[in-house]
Design a protein around this motif. Structure first.
Motif, PDB file in Angstrom:
ATOM      1  N   ARG A  93      35.483  37.788  44.439  1.00 34.41           N
ATOM      2  CA  ARG A  93      36.368  37.511  43.307  1.00 34.41           C
ATOM      3  C   ARG A  93      36.271  36.046  42.904  1.00 34.41           C
ATOM      4  O   ARG A  93      36.384  35.146  43.723  1.00 34.41           O
ATOM      5  CB  ARG A  93      37.818  37.817  43.680  1.00 34.41           C
ATOM      6  CG  ARG A  93      38.118  39.286  43.904  1.00 34.41           C
ATOM      7  CD  ARG A  93      39.590  39.485  44.170  1.00 34.41           C
ATOM      8  NE  ARG A  93      40.398  39.054  43.032  1.00 34.41           N
ATOM      9  CZ  ARG A  93      41.715  38.995  43.052  1.00 34.41           C
ATOM     10  NH1 ARG A  93      42.384  39.291  44.158  1.00 34.41           N
ATOM     11  NH2 ARG A  93      42.380  38.607  41.986  1.00 34.41           N
ATOM     12  N   GLY A  94      36.031  35.809  41.628  1.00 35.03           N
ATOM     13  CA  GLY A  94      35.942  34.454  41.114  1.00 35.03           C
ATOM     14  C   GLY A  94      34.552  33.862  41.137  1.00 35.03           C
ATOM     15  O   GLY A  94      34.360  32.735  40.667  1.00 35.03           O
ATOM     16  N   ARG A 172      41.362  32.747  42.460  1.00 39.72           N
ATOM     17  CA  ARG A 172      41.017  34.165  42.535  1.00 39.72           C
ATOM     18  C   ARG A 172      40.439  34.519  43.901  1.00 39.72           C
ATOM     19  O   ARG A 172      40.617  35.635  44.378  1.00 39.72           O
ATOM     20  CB  ARG A 172      40.040  34.529  41.421  1.00 39.72           C
ATOM     21  CG  ARG A 172      40.686  34.647  40.041  1.00 39.72           C
ATOM     22  CD  ARG A 172      39.666  35.070  38.983  1.00 39.72           C
ATOM     23  NE  ARG A 172      39.008  36.311  39.325  1.00 39.72           N
ATOM     24  CZ  ARG A 172      39.516  37.524  39.150  1.00 39.72           C
ATOM     25  NH1 ARG A 172      40.733  37.659  38.639  1.00 39.72           N
ATOM     26  NH2 ARG A 172      38.833  38.602  39.481  1.00 39.72           N
ATOM     27  N   ARG A 173      39.747  33.589  44.510  1.00 40.03           N
ATOM     28  CA  ARG A 173      39.181  33.825  45.849  1.00 40.03           C
ATOM     29  C   ARG A 173      40.201  33.490  46.943  1.00 40.03           C
ATOM     30  O   ARG A 173      39.899  33.577  48.124  1.00 40.03           O
ATOM     31  CB  ARG A 173      37.917  32.956  46.018  1.00 40.03           C
ATOM     32  CG  ARG A 173      37.153  33.155  47.317  1.00 40.03           C
ATOM     33  CD  ARG A 173      36.639  34.572  47.477  1.00 40.03           C
ATOM     34  NE  ARG A 173      35.843  34.710  48.675  1.00 40.03           N
ATOM     35  CZ  ARG A 173      36.320  34.965  49.894  1.00 40.03           C
ATOM     36  NH1 ARG A 173      37.634  35.085  50.066  1.00 40.03           N
ATOM     37  NH2 ARG A 173      35.521  35.087  50.933  1.00 40.03           N
TER      38      ARG A 173
END
Length: 237
Positions: A93-94, A172-173
């Motif tokens: 993610r990201g 996001r991570r």
């Protein structure tokens, strides 16, 4: 137990070139570039970017403009090192946002070098012009050149985008809290709406950008050697 093979497969992909020194260089470059950009911006005499403002800055404080150009050029080198190193940390993610931030960061570095070069050229234009009117005419013609707007200005905007996208990617991570994104977003808004010749607004903008970069740099510095070499394992237990 069912997840164990996946974890082992992830940890087996070791990046042998990703040393602890590389991690610390990345963190230092990320924080250093933001600090130098802020220092350069505060050193330079305030101006609104128009011909008259550029002339006044170059004629009244050429030394400060020269120092700013040198500082900004050094910060551009650190920017490339910092954003590329930081982007490799974000997996899953990201990840796309992180590499977009790295791309915009490299573009921003090019824009900053172009800005520094123009500052040095402005000093020479002012020195070589027979009169203020002649210098203003030359500076105005450069400012109104379509190539400047189409090539250089997007590069300057790209840096501002990288300042925002990298914290979002880290968030996001789950590598950075939401307040770091808030700092970056506020700095971006000030970059867009605040007048360039207002020292107080510029100081706040630079302080927010430095705080954002410092938070990301601190997170990178806190990674273990294993996490740095295998970023996909960050958060795995």
């Amino acid at each position: 137990m069912l997840n164990e093979p996946q974890v082992l497969s992830r940890t087996s992909r070791v990046d042998a070139d990703a040393s602890p020194t590389h991690r610390m260089v990345t963190a230092a470059a990320l924080a250093g570039t933001a600090a130098l950009i802020g220092i350069g911006g505060l050193i330079a005499p305030p101006n609104d970017g128009q011909a008259a403002g550029l002339y006044d800055a170059a004629s009244s404080a050429p030394g400060r403009l020269t120092v700013e150009a040198v500082v900004i050029t050094i910060s551009s080198i650190l920017l490339v090192v910092g954003v590329i190193g930081a982007a490799r940390v974000v997996r899953g993610r990201g990840r796309r946002l992180a590499w977009a931030a790295a791309l915009f960061g490299v573009m921003g570095a090019l824009g900053h070098v172009a800005y520094a070069t123009f500052s040095l050229i402005t000093i020479k234009i002012v020195d070589a012009s027979p009169s203020r009117a002649a210098a203003l005419e030359t500076l105005d013609s450069i400012n109104s050149d379509a190539a400047i707007g189409l090539l250089v200005m997007p590069l300057i905007v790209a840096y501002a985008l990288s300042v925002v996208l990298l914290p979002i990617a880290f968030y996001r991570r789950r590598l950075a809290p939401l307040w770091v994104v808030g700092l970056a977003g506020t700095a971006f808004v000030l970059e867009v709406v605040a007048p360039g010749d207002v020292p107080a607004a510029a100081a706040v903008k630079y302080a927010l950008a430095v705080a954002t970069a410092a938070a990301l740099a601190w997170r990178i510095a806190q990674l273990s050697d294993t996490e740095w070499r295998n970023p996909e394992t960050i958060g795995w237990t």
